[in-house]
Design a protein around this motif. Sequence first.
Motif, PDB file in Angstrom:
ATOM      1  N   SER A 179       0.822  -1.240   0.034  1.00 34.86           N
ATOM      2  CA  SER A 179      -0.123  -0.006   0.044  1.00 34.86           C
ATOM      3  C   SER A 179       0.814   1.289   0.024  1.00 34.86           C
ATOM      4  N   ASP A 182       1.865   1.775  -3.670  1.00 37.06           N
ATOM      5  CA  ASP A 182       0.765   2.166  -4.350  1.00 37.06           C
ATOM      6  C   ASP A 182       0.563   3.379  -3.962  1.00 37.06           C
ATOM      7  N   ALA A 183       0.498   3.932  -2.945  1.00 41.93           N
ATOM      8  CA  ALA A 183       0.235   5.378  -2.308  1.00 41.93           C
ATOM      9  C   ALA A 183       1.244   6.363  -3.297  1.00 41.93           C
ATOM     10  N   ARG A 185       2.768   5.741  -6.299  1.00 40.25           N
ATOM     11  CA  ARG A 185       2.445   5.798  -7.528  1.00 40.25           C
ATOM     12  C   ARG A 185       1.175   6.723  -7.719  1.00 40.25           C
ATOM     13  N   ASP A 186       0.307   6.647  -6.757  1.00 44.30           N
ATOM     14  CA  ASP A 186      -0.991   7.451  -6.856  1.00 44.30           C
ATOM     15  C   ASP A 186      -0.649   8.913  -6.955  1.00 44.30           C
ATOM     16  N   VAL A 187       0.401   9.313  -6.234  1.00 44.49           N
ATOM     17  CA  VAL A 187       0.570  10.492  -6.436  1.00 44.49           C
ATOM     18  C   VAL A 187       1.679  11.286  -7.373  1.00 44.49           C
TER      19      VAL A 187
END
Length: 283
Positions: A179, A182-183, A185-187
């Motif tokens: 997670s 993934d966090a 990559r999300d930003v």
Amino acid sequence: MKSSRLVGFLLVLPALTVIGVMFIYPLSYSFVDAFMVPATDGGAAQFSVQNFATALSLYGDDILFTIVIVAISACLIALGAILIGGYLTLGENRFFVRALAALYRWPLFIPFIVAAQCMRTFLAKNGLMNGVLVETGILTPLQTIGFLDWRGIVITFVWKQLPFVTLLVAGAMAALDRSTIDAGRDVGAGRLRILFQIVVPQVMPTLIVALVLSIVIMMSVLSVPVMISGHSPTMITVQMAFRVNSYNDYGTANTLGVISYLITGAIAWIYLRRGVKQGGKPV
């Protein structure tokens, strides 16, 4: 309670015996012998720091050379382990990930003496590496140079120890909570930024443990500096063997061993101190 304690003691007794015979006794003998010199009148040995004065005056450059070689090798091993482990964790091409995972482990099962012999034939001026470069037209025979010096020692250490460190680091990276990745990559963070700002800080304890073990191994290797480089200065393991084989001088040889113990002990102390600062959990 007494019977359970006895059973527990018997279970750990073989391990304690091996540690005592293979490590504690030689360490104690080296420390004692390093401070003893034969008496001039043929009597009992006397306490003295003469062996340390001899070792520092004759082999000070070799001690510094050993520290520099091991430090450079450890830094390159750490960087390589981070990059390989990072690609295995963050890489998106399954073929390259599987190929890299299968290839990087191979040197792990090769003894140091075999690795040194391989590098002698690979890094020599007329070795395999230069032969390939000449045949492909990248270099001419007059432009080739050999790496059978300090560079060859570093290359051999890195090639041999990189799989061990990478195996531990890659395993720690694979066990991370995805997670956080993934966090990132999300930003919009790139893979290098995720690797060095999110992944590496979380696996740093494992990386430090692996590097400490690798440093201890590199400090104790004799075959690599003997077979790769015949130049001076060289690593202190070579000089320890030289003092024993050429002069039968166990006092100076043990003194060099004590100095190597102190160097590795300082590295271990830094690691343990860092663990205490993080809450008493060095690993």
